[in-house]
Design an enzyme around this catalytic site. Structure first.
Site, PDB file in Angstrom:
ATOM      1  N   ASP A  67       0.821  -1.213   0.000  1.00 27.19           N
ATOM      2  CA  ASP A  67       0.000   0.000   0.000  1.00 27.19           C
ATOM      3  C   ASP A  67       0.854   1.262   0.000  1.00 27.19           C
ATOM      4  O   ASP A  67       2.069   1.209   0.184  1.00 27.19           O
ATOM      5  CB  ASP A  67      -0.977   0.000   1.192  1.00 27.19           C
ATOM      6  CG  ASP A  67      -0.322  -0.427   2.507  1.00 27.19           C
ATOM      7  OD1 ASP A  67       0.922  -0.371   2.601  1.00 27.19           O
ATOM      8  OD2 ASP A  67      -1.052  -0.814   3.432  1.00 27.19           O
ATOM      9  N   ASN A 136      -7.926  -2.540  13.902  1.00 20.60           N
ATOM     10  CA  ASN A 136      -9.307  -2.880  13.538  1.00 20.60           C
ATOM     11  C   ASN A 136      -9.323  -4.073  12.572  1.00 20.60           C
ATOM     12  O   ASN A 136     -10.292  -4.280  11.856  1.00 20.60           O
ATOM     13  CB  ASN A 136     -10.019  -1.676  12.916  1.00 20.60           C
ATOM     14  CG  ASN A 136      -9.333  -1.189  11.642  1.00 20.60           C
ATOM     15  OD1 ASN A 136      -8.336  -1.763  11.199  1.00 20.60           O
ATOM     16  ND2 ASN A 136      -9.861  -0.128  11.051  1.00 20.60           N
ATOM     17  N   HIS A 138      -7.576  -4.525   9.879  1.00 19.19           N
ATOM     18  CA  HIS A 138      -7.358  -4.294   8.446  1.00 19.19           C
ATOM     19  C   HIS A 138      -6.066  -4.992   8.008  1.00 19.19           C
ATOM     20  O   HIS A 138      -5.158  -5.209   8.812  1.00 19.19           O
ATOM     21  CB  HIS A 138      -7.365  -2.807   8.092  1.00 19.19           C
ATOM     22  CG  HIS A 138      -6.184  -2.001   8.527  1.00 19.19           C
ATOM     23  ND1 HIS A 138      -6.312  -0.800   9.202  1.00 19.19           N
ATOM     24  CD2 HIS A 138      -4.857  -2.179   8.377  1.00 19.19           C
ATOM     25  CE1 HIS A 138      -5.110  -0.293   9.428  1.00 19.19           C
ATOM     26  NE2 HIS A 138      -4.214  -1.121   8.948  1.00 19.19           N
ATOM     27  N   GLU A 143      -9.946  -1.562   4.900  1.00 22.42           N
ATOM     28  CA  GLU A 143     -10.591  -1.200   6.157  1.00 22.42           C
ATOM     29  C   GLU A 143     -11.976  -1.842   6.266  1.00 22.42           C
ATOM     30  O   GLU A 143     -12.627  -2.086   5.246  1.00 22.42           O
ATOM     31  CB  GLU A 143     -10.772   0.329   6.194  1.00 22.42           C
ATOM     32  CG  GLU A 143      -9.475   1.117   6.153  1.00 22.42           C
ATOM     33  CD  GLU A 143      -8.878   1.340   7.525  1.00 22.42           C
ATOM     34  OE1 GLU A 143      -8.796   0.385   8.320  1.00 22.42           O
ATOM     35  OE2 GLU A 143      -8.478   2.477   7.789  1.00 22.42           O
TER      36      GLU A 143
HETATM   37  C1  GLP Z   1      -0.944   0.410   8.554  1.00 29.30           C
HETATM   38  C2  GLP Z   1      -0.570  -0.207   7.196  1.00 29.30           C
HETATM   39  C3  GLP Z   1      -0.704  -1.680   7.236  1.00 29.30           C
HETATM   40  C4  GLP Z   1      -0.013  -2.132   8.500  1.00 29.30           C
HETATM   41  C5  GLP Z   1      -0.872  -1.784   9.659  1.00 29.30           C
HETATM   42  C6  GLP Z   1      -0.246  -2.036  11.019  1.00 29.30           C
HETATM   43  O1  GLP Z   1      -1.988   1.289   8.493  1.00 29.30           O
HETATM   44  N1  GLP Z   1      -1.271   0.247   6.067  1.00 29.30           N
HETATM   45  O2  GLP Z   1      -0.172  -2.257   6.064  1.00 29.30           O
HETATM   46  O3  GLP Z   1       0.156  -3.522   8.467  1.00 29.30           O
HETATM   47  O4  GLP Z   1      -1.384  -0.488   9.557  1.00 29.30           O
HETATM   48  O5  GLP Z   1       0.681  -1.053  11.334  1.00 29.30           O
HETATM   49  P1  GLP Z   1       1.666  -1.176  12.572  1.00 29.30           P
HETATM   50  O6  GLP Z   1       2.568  -2.315  12.246  1.00 29.30           O
HETATM   51  O7  GLP Z   1       2.407   0.133  12.612  1.00 29.30           O
HETATM   52  O8  GLP Z   1       0.846  -1.429  13.768  1.00 29.30           O
END
Ligand code: GLP
Length: 261
Positions: A67, A136, A138, A143
């Site tokens: 992403d 959440n 995702h 989302e």
């Molecule tokens: C972000 C990214 C995801 C990531 C997730 C967890 O928003 N778009 O690809 O896996 O949230 O992030 P973190 O590892 O900082 O908790």
């Protein structure tokens, strides 16, 4: 689905790096789908070290990133382009031409998404996808409520995700409202999937993804229909799982089978 519970975030990073290294050792031309965020940082550190010690080469590997924010230039310090450059690409021998990231500043975002899918197809599909997990539930930026059949698309970010990612920006107001993301179907098409989660703030999402019914409200639950998915989680992220002892038992059994081989 395989669930592996490890002692800490560091151990998770080390084990995740080993899984990536094994994939690349088996197939030097492996196609990887890679995550960003706080969770995979330890994995990238271990991979960079493995490369510097001559234990792995990425010279023939191809990567795709899951992403990217819409509206950030590739030089923006919080863009996922910058993240990948700093945490991984600049430490290893992956040819820049083999690294594919969505351009959140593209003039035509729909075309950018179509081209991304096309490039994955031309690469022969993805051998191993490594994913993080949102609070959440995702995956990438899919989302809830998520379209479980989606391909790469433009996504609106939820307020809770923008708040969770505000720590990387000046504040929630500075976090973009939209992102480009591989879709759930794009992810499900990957031949193997590794999901990483650590910390108590992910515990609920981990339990919902693994032990509750598949639902648009829990995008990561879609992974239940995949035949080769591993959740690699630390103790804190595993703390809401009901069947923890089963997973530990299965992992032990798997290990003793491997030793006996
Ligand atoms: C972000 C990214 C995801 C990531 C997730 C967890 O928003 N778009 O690809 O896996 O949230 O992030 P973190 O590892 O900082 O908790």
């Amino acid at each position: 689905m395989r669930v592996k519970i490890v002692a800490s975030e560091q151990v998770m990073g080390c084990e995740a790096a080993k899984i990536v290294q094994d994939e690349v050792a088996r197939n030097p031309k492996a196609v990887l789908m890679l995550p960003t965020g706080g969770t995979p940082e330890a994995m990238y550190e271990h991979l960079a070290r493995a490369y510097s010690q001559g234990r792995v080469t990425f010279a023939r590997v191809t990567t795709f990133n899951l992403d990217e924010y819409v509206g950030l230039s590739v030089e923006h310090p919080q863009s996922y382009h910058c993240y990948m450059q700093d945490r991984f690409f600049c430490h290893v021998d992956l040819p820049p031409i083999n690294a594919h990231l969505l351009d959140g500043n593209a003039a035509n975002l729909a075309k950018e998404c179509r081209d991304f899918e096309q490039k994955i197809a031309e690469a022969g599909g993805v051998d191993l996808a490594v994913l993080g997990l949102g609070r959440n539930a995702h995956i990438a930026f899919n989302e809830p409520p998520a379209n479980l059949t989606s391909r790469t698309h433009v996504a609106m970010l939820t307020e809770s995700t923008r708040q969770a990612n505000a720590r990387f920006f000046g504040g929630t107001g500075d976090v973009p409202c939209r992102a480009l993301t591989a879709g759930i179907a794009t992810i499900i098409d990957c031949r193997k999937i590794l999901v990483l989660a650590c910390g108590i703030q992910k515990a609920e999402a981990v339990a919902r993804a693994i032990e509750r019914p598949v639902s648009a409200m829990c995008p990561a639950s879609a992974l239940q229909v995949h035949h080769k998915v591993t959740f690699l989680v630390d103790e804190a992220a595993a703390s809401c799982l009901h069947f923890k002892s089963n997973y530990r038992y299965l992992e032990q059994a798997r290990r003793s089978l491997e030793v006996g081989r």
